[in-house]
Design an enzyme around this catalytic site. Sequence first.
Site, short mmCIF file in Angstrom:
data_model
loop_
_atom_site.label_atom_id
_atom_site.label_comp_id
_atom_site.label_asym_id
_atom_site.label_seq_id
_atom_site.Cartn_x
_atom_site.Cartn_y
_atom_site.Cartn_z
N HIS A 99 0.83 -1.20 0.00
CA HIS A 99 0.00 0.00 0.00
C HIS A 99 0.88 1.26 0.00
O HIS A 99 0.66 2.20 -0.77
CB HIS A 99 -0.92 -0.02 1.23
CG HIS A 99 -1.68 1.25 1.45
ND1 HIS A 99 -2.88 1.52 0.83
CD2 HIS A 99 -1.40 2.33 2.22
CE1 HIS A 99 -3.31 2.71 1.22
NE2 HIS A 99 -2.42 3.23 2.06
N GLU A 100 1.92 1.28 0.86
CA GLU A 100 2.79 2.45 0.92
C GLU A 100 3.57 2.61 -0.37
O GLU A 100 3.84 3.73 -0.82
CB GLU A 100 3.75 2.34 2.12
CG GLU A 100 3.06 2.33 3.47
CD GLU A 100 2.16 3.53 3.71
OE1 GLU A 100 2.39 4.60 3.11
OE2 GLU A 100 1.20 3.40 4.49
N HIS A 138 1.51 4.53 -2.67
CA HIS A 138 1.64 5.97 -2.46
C HIS A 138 2.89 6.49 -3.16
O HIS A 138 2.87 7.53 -3.83
CB HIS A 138 1.74 6.29 -0.96
CG HIS A 138 0.42 6.32 -0.25
ND1 HIS A 138 -0.64 7.08 -0.71
CD2 HIS A 138 -0.01 5.72 0.90
CE1 HIS A 138 -1.67 6.93 0.15
NE2 HIS A 138 -1.31 6.09 1.11
N GLU A 153 -5.92 7.45 -1.21
CA GLU A 153 -5.86 6.18 -0.49
C GLU A 153 -6.34 5.04 -1.38
O GLU A 153 -5.78 3.95 -1.39
CB GLU A 153 -6.71 6.24 0.79
CG GLU A 153 -6.16 7.14 1.87
CD GLU A 153 -4.79 6.68 2.41
OE1 GLU A 153 -4.44 5.50 2.23
OE2 GLU A 153 -4.09 7.51 3.00
#
Lengths: 394, 392
Positions: free
Chosen positions: A223-224, A227, A275
Amino acid sequence: MSNQTFAARWTDGKTATTHQATVTLGRAVEIHPQNLGEPVLWSLHRTMASVPLWRSSADVLMRSLDHPGQSLFVDDPNFAAALLSLAPHLGAGSKRLRDLKPGLSVTAAIAAIAGSVYALDLSPATYIAGLIPKDARVLAGQQVLQIFTQGQGYCEAPEGYAALQNLALKLQAAAGTDTEFTVSAVNWDMVNAFAVPGEQIIVTRGLIEKAQSAEEVAGVIGHEMGHGIALHPEAGLVRSIGIAAAAELVFTGSSGTIGTLGQQMLQLNYSRSAEREADDHGLRILKEAKISPVPLAEFFDRLAKEMGEPEEGSTVGEMFSTHPPSPERAATAKAAATYATEPAMSAEDWAALKAICAQQPVIEDAPPVEDLPPSDVPQPEFPESDQQPPLPPT
Amino acid sequence: MSVPSVSETPAVAPEPPAPVGEPVSVTWHGSPWSLAGLGLLNTLLTILTLGIYSFWGRTEVRRRIWSMVRMNGEPFAYTGSGKELFLGYIIVFFMITVPTILAFAVVPYAAVYLFGPIAGPIIGIFFILAYTVFLYLLIGTAVYRAMRFRLTRTQWRGIRGAVVGSHWAYGWHYFWTLIANSFAMGWMTPWRSNLLHRQLTNDMRFGETSFKYKGKAGPLYPPFVMAWIGGLAALAIVIGGTFLITWSRIQQTIESAGSGEPPVPEPLSWTELGSIYGLYAVGGLVILLFGAYYFAKTLNFFTNFTSYGGTAGFKLNASAGSLLWLTISNLLLSIFTLGILGPVALARRMRYVVDRLEVTGGVDFPAIQQSSAAGGTRGEGLATAFDVDAFS
């Protein structure tokens, strides 16, 4: 309407001599200077008044765009009304409307641009972020990290470190971009993970301890990475600096110093759509790496439950406070589980990763910041505070 | 409190020129308060247009104020436009404001990034120092160009004003005398302002006919010394008074120091605190009065030694008390209305000068030719950016 005649003073624009004259208003301004033969004609729509006129104006000083330097002064309280009925563009209201046009057009244009940026979810900041060279982004990220990790040591127990790096390489390969990520663990008991500019990712000891499997950690790192791929940290930085600079200009009219990068970053929150974008990247990475997304979904569920019934001393509530791990996010992750999976790492590696911070001194024993060796990166000033460390973006 | 009476300085105006041409009288027409509504409207429209209307609003204020000044019964006209003020601002924004932001906010980081942690900060500091010197050099040019901008847009009987010299020359004089004066602890102030005023006035034209300034700084020094002594007196009042008010405490401290016991500090009573603040107020007022005294003397001197076309002289009759009242009342007027009544304050300032100005001798109006000088276009924005506007 019958033509009206007024006494006036006229100058020819060549010398400062004034000529007594009579002026007649008709289809033009007809000026008859005394002792001069030819009358002078000014077209009405090419005239200008020295001040915006009202019908009650006591006197009128006017000039003509066709006859530069010439001026006509009529000291008669009836002249303004007579002139305005023939040349309404000289009126105060009409003049003010013309003067307002540029300001109103720019305001409307700004409103339209802001509206369409919002409506179409465009992000000029992301575009600008893409223009910053990687070196500069890494430098900015290091400044941010320095603030976030102040007083906390990095966890570098050899076996755990190797396990973390192997997992990171696996996920990076799965991401399929040329981007190289740096993934580190920090001895911080808050449950958290965040990405800073320059594709740098931090996971905390709290998160590793909270996780029940390597797949959960892999899901968070994915997930990071999402980003990072989407340049969200950089875009956030650009956005906050831009707003700060603009605010400084508006309120002080001049430029002072713009605060350090790290401080800007502290106020950063990602939007819901950011997100979602990071989740999409994360799930794609997990699929490429053949890692099951189900544990991530369960992790989300568990965190959501704990946030619902906060325990004494729990730090989970502080994490994800702006964009909580909603049931929707967990459901999306569960729904992605349509492929054959492999373990994210061996059981030994997972045990090692769990112990990655084991050799670290506890926070209280960490050397004070002043005693740390000087860094290449200028130390950003950070206001002293005894509050909880600020919430980094999740 | 009254203004100290000082024997008149030998600031006698030059011989009145032989009466040539028409006598001249400058008069004020209308009330400054007639601009109150305009001030409110401008503020509202400026907010509505995110600040952009302010340039057009300011232009209208100038048109109205210029038209309130009459010479031999005919009004002055301001012919500038809001658009050119706006463009001037935009140009200055991109040529000065943006580079300044970059210089102070980006260059230090970039220098560290490019030249490393040791050489980087040193290079950054030198760059910022050099850039600051450059900005200071620009201040004088901004003052000069703003004056030229306004004069070229001022007309009377269709004849334009002008400023015909080099703004760089003025900017350089402005800069080096500023530095020299700071080394001289301010004692070059009268000489410096006289020098700058002479350069600006001698470059000024109405039509093709020039203004001439013949003042020498010497007579400005007695009022300057007076103001300086006034400042010292104010300081003495504040320090001496505070000493007197707290005298009993000081005695106690000395006694207790003799007895070897630690002094017991007692908080100041409200009366004592009030008296000390009162002293500050009195001291501030004394400084303001003496400052106004020097400023009034300077204004009168500058005006009295200025002539136009060799035939007309000027006489200004500003006084310390009236100038102080004008300044304080204008300040209150602007502050308490958040700037809404700024136009009224501006008009009051203009009226102050017009009401006290007398033109001696006369002017041969038919001999005044239209000005051929071109008007500067962007002086205003720069002056506004530096906040050195004499007349906004």
